[in-house]
Design an enzyme around this catalytic site. Structure first.
Site, PDB file in Angstrom:
ATOM      1  N   TRP A   1       0.914  -1.307   0.078  1.00 46.84           N
ATOM      2  CA  TRP A   1       0.132  -0.018   0.068  1.00 46.84           C
ATOM      3  C   TRP A   1       0.942   1.466  -0.115  1.00 46.84           C
ATOM      4  O   TRP A   1       0.488   2.413  -0.607  1.00 46.84           O
ATOM      5  CB  TRP A   1      -1.102  -0.118   1.111  1.00 46.84           C
ATOM      6  CG  TRP A   1      -2.110  -0.879   0.865  1.00 46.84           C
ATOM      7  CD1 TRP A   1      -2.283  -2.263   1.603  1.00 46.84           C
ATOM      8  CD2 TRP A   1      -3.016  -1.134  -0.400  1.00 46.84           C
ATOM      9  NE1 TRP A   1      -3.177  -3.122   0.818  1.00 46.84           N
ATOM     10  CE2 TRP A   1      -3.633  -2.136  -0.186  1.00 46.84           C
ATOM     11  CE3 TRP A   1      -3.178  -0.159  -1.527  1.00 46.84           C
ATOM     12  CZ2 TRP A   1      -4.954  -2.624  -0.958  1.00 46.84           C
ATOM     13  CZ3 TRP A   1      -4.248  -0.577  -2.095  1.00 46.84           C
ATOM     14  CH2 TRP A   1      -4.921  -1.771  -1.900  1.00 46.84           C
TER      15      TRP A   1
ATOM     16  N   LYS B   1     -13.092  -1.242   6.594  1.00 47.74           N
ATOM     17  CA  LYS B   1     -12.439  -2.502   7.642  1.00 47.74           C
ATOM     18  C   LYS B   1     -12.896  -2.121   9.019  1.00 47.74           C
ATOM     19  O   LYS B   1     -14.114  -2.873   9.602  1.00 47.74           O
ATOM     20  CB  LYS B   1     -11.004  -2.198   7.745  1.00 47.74           C
ATOM     21  CG  LYS B   1     -10.298  -2.857   6.269  1.00 47.74           C
ATOM     22  CD  LYS B   1      -9.392  -1.701   5.598  1.00 47.74           C
ATOM     23  CE  LYS B   1      -8.942  -1.828   4.174  1.00 47.74           C
ATOM     24  NZ  LYS B   1      -8.853  -3.187   3.654  1.00 47.74           N
TER      25      LYS B   1
ATOM     26  N   ASP C   1      -1.859   6.736   6.326  1.00 49.20           N
ATOM     27  CA  ASP C   1      -3.278   5.990   5.724  1.00 49.20           C
ATOM     28  C   ASP C   1      -3.678   5.111   6.468  1.00 49.20           C
ATOM     29  O   ASP C   1      -2.780   3.885   6.879  1.00 49.20           O
ATOM     30  CB  ASP C   1      -2.441   5.196   4.448  1.00 49.20           C
ATOM     31  CG  ASP C   1      -3.460   4.422   3.981  1.00 49.20           C
ATOM     32  OD1 ASP C   1      -4.621   4.213   4.346  1.00 49.20           O
ATOM     33  OD2 ASP C   1      -3.065   3.745   2.881  1.00 49.20           O
TER      34      ASP C   1
HETATM   35  N1  PMP Z   1      -4.708   1.587   1.814  1.00 47.59           N
HETATM   36  C1  PMP Z   1      -4.566   0.670   2.602  1.00 47.59           C
HETATM   37  C2  PMP Z   1      -3.749   0.266   3.757  1.00 47.59           C
HETATM   38  C3  PMP Z   1      -5.586  -0.547   2.335  1.00 47.59           C
HETATM   39  O1  PMP Z   1      -5.529  -1.497   2.976  1.00 47.59           O
HETATM   40  C4  PMP Z   1      -6.335  -0.146   1.205  1.00 47.59           C
HETATM   41  C5  PMP Z   1      -7.349  -1.273   0.985  1.00 47.59           C
HETATM   42  N2  PMP Z   1      -7.289  -2.629   1.259  1.00 47.59           N
HETATM   43  C6  PMP Z   1      -6.252   0.870   0.554  1.00 47.59           C
HETATM   44  C7  PMP Z   1      -5.366   1.733   0.978  1.00 47.59           C
HETATM   45  C8  PMP Z   1      -7.121   1.064  -0.817  1.00 47.59           C
HETATM   46  O2  PMP Z   1      -8.425   1.307  -0.135  1.00 47.59           O
HETATM   47  P1  PMP Z   1      -9.721   1.677  -1.165  1.00 47.59           P
HETATM   48  O3  PMP Z   1      -9.846   0.391  -2.069  1.00 47.59           O
HETATM   49  O4  PMP Z   1     -10.585   2.088  -0.413  1.00 47.59           O
HETATM   50  O5  PMP Z   1      -9.349   2.606  -2.250  1.00 47.59           O
END
Ligand code: PMP
Length: 360
Positions: A103, A196, A172
């Site tokens: 991420w 989550k 994040d």
């Molecule tokens: N950052 C993290 C730490 C995540 O776990 C996720 C999704 N699993 C995201 C960003 C991306 O999120 P989204 O699908 O809501 O754009």
């Protein structure tokens, strides 16, 4: 009788049952108004009350200081990968990013569209099984902020401490927010996708120090401009009303459960039990250095990867859902967000013990 199974999905993840029951009870007729929250105008006094209560409860849970804006936005955490540089570069051409997993990498790739990204440190050489020592970080004096991912959802690596830097800290928190108390005042900005620990997908939270806002790049779309969104009370356009309402129910559930201290205690217990079980077995393994193991996402491998498919099939037969690791890394992953009970973790460990006896 409704038969609910144990859900270890990384997101969209398990929601608290009392929340789903309340939503069900109110689905056709919200509090005697004769309509569903889904059918209300976002400008109605009913929905505005729902929205304001959710924000107030979130502020209380996280003890958000008054000089921070709380924004309810759309586009997922992924849209924030762009919104952060667009809003926070404030004329600077550089930003610091820590690379601790998949991420982080996505956030870095997106930020590179807007600025010169200085990767302060990377754990890629340890296959993202550790967090680089702060003494090795190479920050840039001209960076507008430092971005990091306190919990890497795929790798299961979590910071159990706060980075200390002189630039605004941007986090994040998609997969760790509300899992424990945090000191919001230490951050310039926090963002998190809802699916989550907050509520259903479709909603994203942003908590931002107001003094950092108001200097977005002139090409920033208004739907990504924090100042514009804050001025419009997160209702610049039609917000995801039902997701916002459900998030509000989750915040009430967290308050009734004793707030974030109590939640942290439960989360710590769940994670410690599962890691203890994995470490005590020669059949299961977790690659992450012990002091950086995530409370929320526990990746694990079997001694023989050829058994992975059988493990997942048998787990499902035992009402244990969504234990496959992320498609990019394989293996297994159990996500233990707030709505996953100790009972679920015990059911998982009991199945894992039995599986090991039969296949180990
Ligand atoms: N950052 C993290 C730490 C995540 O776990 C996720 C999704 N699993 C995201 C960003 C991306 O999120 P989204 O699908 O809501 O754009």
């Amino acid at each position: 009788m409704v038969q609910r199974k144990y859900n270890f999905c990384a997101g969209p993840a398990a929601l608290p049952e009392p929340v789903l029951e309340q939503a069900q009870a109110e689905l056709l007729d919200w509090q005697g108004r004769g309509l569903s929250v889904m059918e209300m105008s976002h400008r109605s006094k009913e929905f505005i009350a729902i929205a304001e209560k959710a924000e107030a409860d979130l502020r209380e849970l996280l003890a958000v200081p008054d000089d921070y804006a709380v924004l309810f936005v759309q586009g997922g955490a992924t849209a924030q990968f762009s919104a952060v540089p667009l809003n926070l570069l404030r004329g600077s051409a550089k930003a610091d990013y820590l690379n601790t997993g998949q991420w982080s990498k996505k956030a870095i790739a997106e930020a590179r569209r807007f600025c010169d990204v200085n990767v302060v440190a990377s754990a890629e050489n340890t296959n993202f099984s550790s967090i680089p020592e702060p003494s090795e970080w190479q920050t840039d004096n001209n960076a507008a902020y430092l971005h990091y991912t306190p919990n890497e959802t795929i790798g299961g690596v979590e910071f159990h401490w706060l980075p200390r830097v002189s630039t605004p800290l941007v986090a994040d928190m998609s997969s760790t927010i509300l899992s424990r108390p945090i000191d919001v005042s230490q951050f310039g900005l926090i963002y998190a996708g809802a699916q989550k620990n907050i509520g259903p997908a479709g909603l994203t939270l942003v908590i931002a120090k107001r003094e950092l806002l108001g200097n977005a790049h002139s090409l920033t779309p208004s739907t990504l401009n924090y100042q514009t969104i804050d001025d419009g009370k997160s209702m610049l356009n039609t917000p995801p009303t039902f997701a916002w309402y459900l998030a509000g129910l989750v915040f009430e559930w967290l308050k009734e459960g004793g707030g974030l201290e109590a939640q942290a205690h439960r989360n710590h217990q769940k994670a410690t039990s599962l890691y203890g079980f994995i470490d005590g077995s020669d059949f299961y393994g977790n690659p992450v250095e012990p002091q950086s193991r995530s409370w929320m996402n526990v990746p694990f491998t079997l001694a023989d990867a050829a058994l992975d498919k059988t493990f997942l099939t048998e787990a499902e037969e035992n009402d244990l859902l969504n234990l496959a690791g992320h498609r990019s890394v394989g293996g297994m992953r159990a996500s233990l967000y707030n709505a996953v009970s100790m009972e679920a973790v015990e059911a998982l460990m009991s199945f894992m013990r039995d599986f090991e006896q039969r296949h180990g």
